[in-house]
Scaffold this motif. Structure first.
Motif, PDB file in Angstrom:
ATOM      1  N   GLY A 110      15.463  35.272 -11.166  1.00  0.00           N
ATOM      2  CA  GLY A 110      16.496  34.253 -11.259  1.00  0.00           C
ATOM      3  C   GLY A 110      16.082  33.117 -12.171  1.00  0.00           C
ATOM      4  N   PRO A 111      16.786  32.020 -12.115  1.00  0.00           N
ATOM      5  CA  PRO A 111      16.449  30.860 -12.951  1.00  0.00           C
ATOM      6  C   PRO A 111      15.035  30.374 -12.677  1.00  0.00           C
ATOM      7  N   ALA A 112      14.336  29.991 -13.737  1.00  0.00           N
ATOM      8  CA  ALA A 112      12.973  29.448 -13.649  1.00  0.00           C
ATOM      9  C   ALA A 112      12.009  30.430 -12.998  1.00  0.00           C
ATOM     10  N   GLY A 113      12.322  31.734 -13.108  1.00  0.00           N
ATOM     11  CA  GLY A 113      11.414  32.743 -12.585  1.00  0.00           C
ATOM     12  C   GLY A 113      11.445  32.898 -11.082  1.00  0.00           C
ATOM     13  N   LYS A 114      12.340  32.205 -10.404  1.00  0.00           N
ATOM     14  CA  LYS A 114      12.424  32.312  -8.949  1.00  0.00           C
ATOM     15  C   LYS A 114      13.271  33.527  -8.590  1.00  0.00           C
ATOM     16  N   PRO A 115      12.744  34.430  -7.727  1.00  0.00           N
ATOM     17  CA  PRO A 115      13.500  35.642  -7.411  1.00  0.00           C
ATOM     18  C   PRO A 115      14.771  35.352  -6.627  1.00  0.00           C
ATOM     19  N   VAL A 116      15.802  36.122  -6.902  1.00  0.00           N
ATOM     20  CA  VAL A 116      17.081  36.021  -6.214  1.00  0.00           C
ATOM     21  C   VAL A 116      17.274  37.296  -5.393  1.00  0.00           C
ATOM     22  N   ARG A 117      17.548  37.126  -4.125  1.00  0.00           N
ATOM     23  CA  ARG A 117      17.731  38.277  -3.239  1.00  0.00           C
ATOM     24  C   ARG A 117      19.203  38.673  -3.163  1.00  0.00           C
ATOM     25  N   ARG A 118      19.432  39.993  -3.105  1.00  0.00           N
ATOM     26  CA  ARG A 118      20.792  40.512  -2.955  1.00  0.00           C
ATOM     27  C   ARG A 118      20.798  41.541  -1.842  1.00  0.00           C
ATOM     28  N   VAL A 119      21.661  41.354  -0.847  1.00  0.00           N
ATOM     29  CA  VAL A 119      21.769  42.301   0.266  1.00  0.00           C
ATOM     30  C   VAL A 119      22.473  43.560  -0.225  1.00  0.00           C
ATOM     31  N   VAL A 120      21.875  44.730   0.028  1.00  0.00           N
ATOM     32  CA  VAL A 120      22.437  45.994  -0.456  1.00  0.00           C
ATOM     33  C   VAL A 120      22.867  46.914   0.682  1.00  0.00           C
TER      34      VAL A 120
END
Length: 257
Positions: free
Chosen positions: A90-100
């Motif tokens: 994600g932005p600034a290298g911060k991971p973004v989680r997505r529920v699958v």
């Protein structure tokens, strides 16, 4: 003109995706030991993640096997739902989680979760089905049948027709006792098609109390032909007892001359 998502809809989508993680900060969660079987890989996804046990920050990787269950995994889900997620940069290298995938948890400590490819248009990648995986509910030697086909099915075990299982239904059967000298018995699977029962598979199965059988029936989306998958399952908490060698006889002391 560039396509723009209306702000209220965009906010709603973000809220749905982030709800499990917001709930994690407000709820001590539900401790669960579970295993996962992936019916088929969807969109090339071969692994997912769950939260760490005890509500700790971080994640546990869950491999998606299509021929067997994963190892037993301990986790703490916030609220009363199991959910699986992926992470993307994600932005600034911060991971973004997505529920699958997500599903209501059962009120038992040990569960088996079957992941199925979600239908086209579904926002999730997988559908999840939770089952009681305890030895009391599903003893060794038993058979669990899950019907994912659009038709009712029934099993004929050792010559006895069993009650039908409706679409999206499941049924547990105890170990068959009417077996031959090799512990074998005849197993037939029927599909109710065009107002008649049609035998789709007729095989010899083995009745032993050293394994459990999972049977999943479905329809191939391309050929529209019935599909029957059989998984022989030895739960990990049973393997040490089943694979341990028999204790050797105690050595006898040499006799006196």
């Amino acid at each position: 003109m560039p396509f723009r998502v209306p702000m209220p809809r965009l906010l709603l989508a973000w809220a749905c995706a982030l709800f499990p993680f917001i709930a994690a900060a407000q709820n001590p969660g539900t401790n669960v030991s579970f295993r996962v079987l992936c019916f088929d890989h969807n969109k090339g996804m071969t692994k997912v993640y769950v939260p760490l046990a005890g509500g700790k920050e971080g994640k546990t990787e869950v491999p998606l096997y299509t021929n067997d269950f994963s190892d037993l995994i301990d986790t703490t889900f916030p609220g009363d739902k199991a959910f699986f997620f992926t992470e993307e940069d994600g932005p600034a290298g911060k991971p973004v989680r997505r529920v699958v995938a997500e599903a209501p948890l059962l009120k038992v400590a040990r569960q088996a979760i079957v992941l199925l490819p979600a239908p086209a248009g579904d926002p999730m990648t997988y559908r999840a089905l939770c089952f009681d995986d305890s030895g009391d509910s599903f003893p060794m030697g038993g058979t669990r049948v899950i019907n994912l086909s659009p038709f009712p099915i029934r099993l004929n075990l050792a010559g006895a027709d069993l009650p039908p299982i409706k679409p999206e239904g499941a049924q547990l059967y105890p170990q068959v006792k009417a077996v031959d000298e090799w512990n074998m018995y005849n197993a037939r699977v029927d599909f109710f098609v065009k107002e008649a029962w049609v035998a789709v598979a007729n095989q010899s199965w083995k009745a032993v109390d050293r394994k459990r059988d999972w049977v999943i029936t479905s329809m191939d989306p391309n050929s529209r032909q019935p599909v029957i998958r059989l998984y022989q399952d030895i739960p990990p908490w049973k393997k040490p007892n089943l694979t341990a060698p028999s204790p050797a006889a105690a050595p006898t002391a040499p006799s006196k001359p």
